[in-house]
Design an enzyme around this catalytic site. Structure first.
Site, PDB file in Angstrom:
ATOM      1  N   CYS A 120       0.166   2.691  -4.470  1.00 12.85           N
ATOM      2  CA  CYS A 120      -0.468   3.992  -4.675  1.00 12.85           C
ATOM      3  C   CYS A 120       0.518   5.090  -4.295  1.00 12.85           C
ATOM      4  O   CYS A 120       1.367   4.910  -3.419  1.00 12.85           O
ATOM      5  CB  CYS A 120      -1.731   4.119  -3.828  1.00 12.85           C
ATOM      6  SG  CYS A 120      -3.083   3.009  -4.336  1.00 12.85           S
TER       7      CYS A 120
ATOM      8  N   HIS B 147       0.854  -1.185   0.000  1.00 10.60           N
ATOM      9  CA  HIS B 147       0.000   0.000   0.000  1.00 10.60           C
ATOM     10  C   HIS B 147       0.892   1.237   0.000  1.00 10.60           C
ATOM     11  O   HIS B 147       2.048   1.191   0.439  1.00 10.60           O
ATOM     12  CB  HIS B 147      -0.901   0.013   1.241  1.00 10.60           C
ATOM     13  CG  HIS B 147      -2.016  -0.985   1.183  1.00 10.60           C
ATOM     14  ND1 HIS B 147      -3.000  -0.951   0.218  1.00 10.60           N
ATOM     15  CD2 HIS B 147      -2.317  -2.046   1.986  1.00 10.60           C
ATOM     16  CE1 HIS B 147      -3.855  -1.945   0.414  1.00 10.60           C
ATOM     17  NE2 HIS B 147      -3.461  -2.626   1.481  1.00 10.60           N
TER      18      HIS B 147
END
Length: 470
Positions: free
Chosen positions: A332, A290
């Site tokens: 991300c 992430h």
């Protein structure tokens, strides 16, 4: 009546084609007007600006504008330039902007890039930014980068711009204070870009053996992947692992590392390479996790680690000096979901014509960061690491979401498909093809029902062509 409808459709289809300059699959068509702009601060030498003008002319830019302004006025100048292009009301072929200023003065170049990227007349067209730093009191004569660029543009006009820049980087890179200075390119191009005033789709140039990295030594890969709470991450690990095995990489996998473990594993990987008895010719590091709002990687413990720190860790590896170091970052880099830029005509009309899909807002941009005098100042280089032979590929543009589902991520799965199909190709060109395919996808995130677009970001300081075929 049928003749009128047919003629209308034909003209409208031509307009639709003109809105997307990728006229042929994977290759930009730059047959429209080419416009170049040089913005230089008063401290920049006249000879540097004159050489830029010569390069633009060699590359076939019919309109070449030059303005002198303080760095604080660059944004205002670009806003006026954008309005001028939009008022032209016709698709452009390509735009090239050179921004030249003393070291450290151009602190936020991305604001300038974004100002022109939103230009409607340039939607789908390649936008090239040459960001040159100039040391105060430096020699008035242009350095190795500009002179090499000028010479190669005239001698090899049929080369793609990425190939040409890699050759120039090889000539420019030099040693300074124990580190290797090298220009850096940052690309979101979706196709091969040839700016020479020749037919661009002729035979590709045959590279000499010295123009390619020698990968005859060992190849090592490290995967650091957070699998927990990331559906499809295991699919990415399996697909990338199979590809690396085919390409001859000895692979080490660590799943669900904490933020501290990210750094520790990189340090241990570097130590293992430095203590190997046999020479190492290439390293690949895949970082899958992430991402935080500012592009940080999040470990399995939710703590942050800066990807630049990991890049720097491996750049200190003695065994990899002069060898390519590849970083794949599937994470991300913020929370923005890009809706893309679409045609401005009536929606039903374009659907009827099957117009090109929306283009990601960050696509079709090439930025080159270099020093006008060829020193190691690195004034405009993004990030904190300006060393050579590093290739970083981000799954998302800065500030944007990277998409992934139960089948894996768009970036990793497309990368594996493209490299399996053409393992003998130049890696920079293959990554451009990966970006083209990713940009064509319409994606929907788990918390967003509307269509969104994704775009890769490729950063390279490679000094030679890189072919991974085993």
């Amino acid at each position: 009546m049928a003749f009128l409808v047919s003629g209308t459709l034909r003209v409208a289809a031509q307009i639709a084609d003109a809105q997307d300059s990728l006229g042929r699959k994977g290759k930009y068509s730059v047959q429209g007007p080419r416009v170049a702009l040089t913005l230089s601060s008063p401290e920049v030498s006249v000879s540097t600006v004159a050489l830029l003008e010569s390069v633009f002319q060699t590359l076939g830019f019919e309109s070449r504008q030059r303005r002198e302004a303080s760095v604080q006025d660059f944004l205002e100048e670009l806003t006026g330039f954008r309005e001028q292009l939009d008022a032209h009301r016709a698709p452009m072929g390509c735009v090239l902007v050179a921004l030249v200023a003393p070291n450290g003065q151009l602190r936020q170049p991305q604001k300038l890039v974004r100002e022109l990227s939103g230009c409607e007349a340039l939607r789908g067209c390649p936008k090239v930014f040459l960001l040159l730093s100039s040391a105060p009191g430096a020699s008035p004569k242009p350095g190795t980068f500009l002179t090499g660029l000028s010479e190669l543009c005239g001698r090899c006009p049929h080369w793609s711009l990425l190939q040409l820049l890699t050759e120039v980087f090889g000539r420019t890179a030099g040693e300074s204070s124990g580190a290797t200075y090298c220009p850096v390119l940052q690309s979101s191009l979706r196709g091969a870009l040839c700016l020479g005033d020749v037919e661009p789709w002729g035979p590709e140039p045959e590279p000499s053996p010295s123009a390619q990295y020698d990968l005859s030594g060992d190849r090592a890969a490290l995967f650091l992947a957070v699998i927990r709470d990331r559906p499809g991450a295991q699919r990415d690990v399996e697909a990338l692992g199979g590809l690396c095995q085919t390409l001859g990489f000895e692979t080490t996998l660590r799943t669900d590392p904490t933020a501290q473990a990210f750094q520790e594993e990189l340090a241990q990987f570097q130590e293992r390479l430095d203590t190997r008895r046999s020479p190492v010719s290439c390293a690949l590091v895949a970082l899958m996790a992430h991402g935080g709002p500012q592009g940080q990687l999040l470990g399995a413990d939710g703590q942050e680690v800066q990807p630049e720190a990991l890049v720097q860790e491996l750049s200190r590896c003695r065994a990899l000096r002069g060898c390519p170091k590849i970083f794949l970052l599937q994470a991300c880099r913020g929370g923005h979901r890009d809706a893309g830029m679409g045609p401005t005509a009536l929606p039903w009309f374009w659907r009827w014509l099957r117009a090109p899909p929306a283009t990601p807002s960050h696509a079709d941009v090439l930025q080159i960061y270099a020093d006008a005098q060829g020193s190691s100042s690195g004034g405009f280089t993004p990030g904190s690491c300006d060393q050579a032979d590093i290739l970083r590929v981000y799954a998302a543009a800065e500030g944007c979401v990277a998409y992934r589902d139960e089948k894996g991520s768009d970036f990793i799965q497309t990368l594996v498909e493209v490299l399996r199909a053409t393992p003998e190709g130049d890696l920079l060109e293959l990554l451009t093809e990966v970006n083209r395919q990713v940009c064509e996808l319409d994606v929907r995130g788990p918390d967003c029902s509307e269509r969104r677009k994704a775009c890769l970001e490729i950063r390279s300081s490679l000094r030679r062509r890189l072919c991974l075929q085993a």
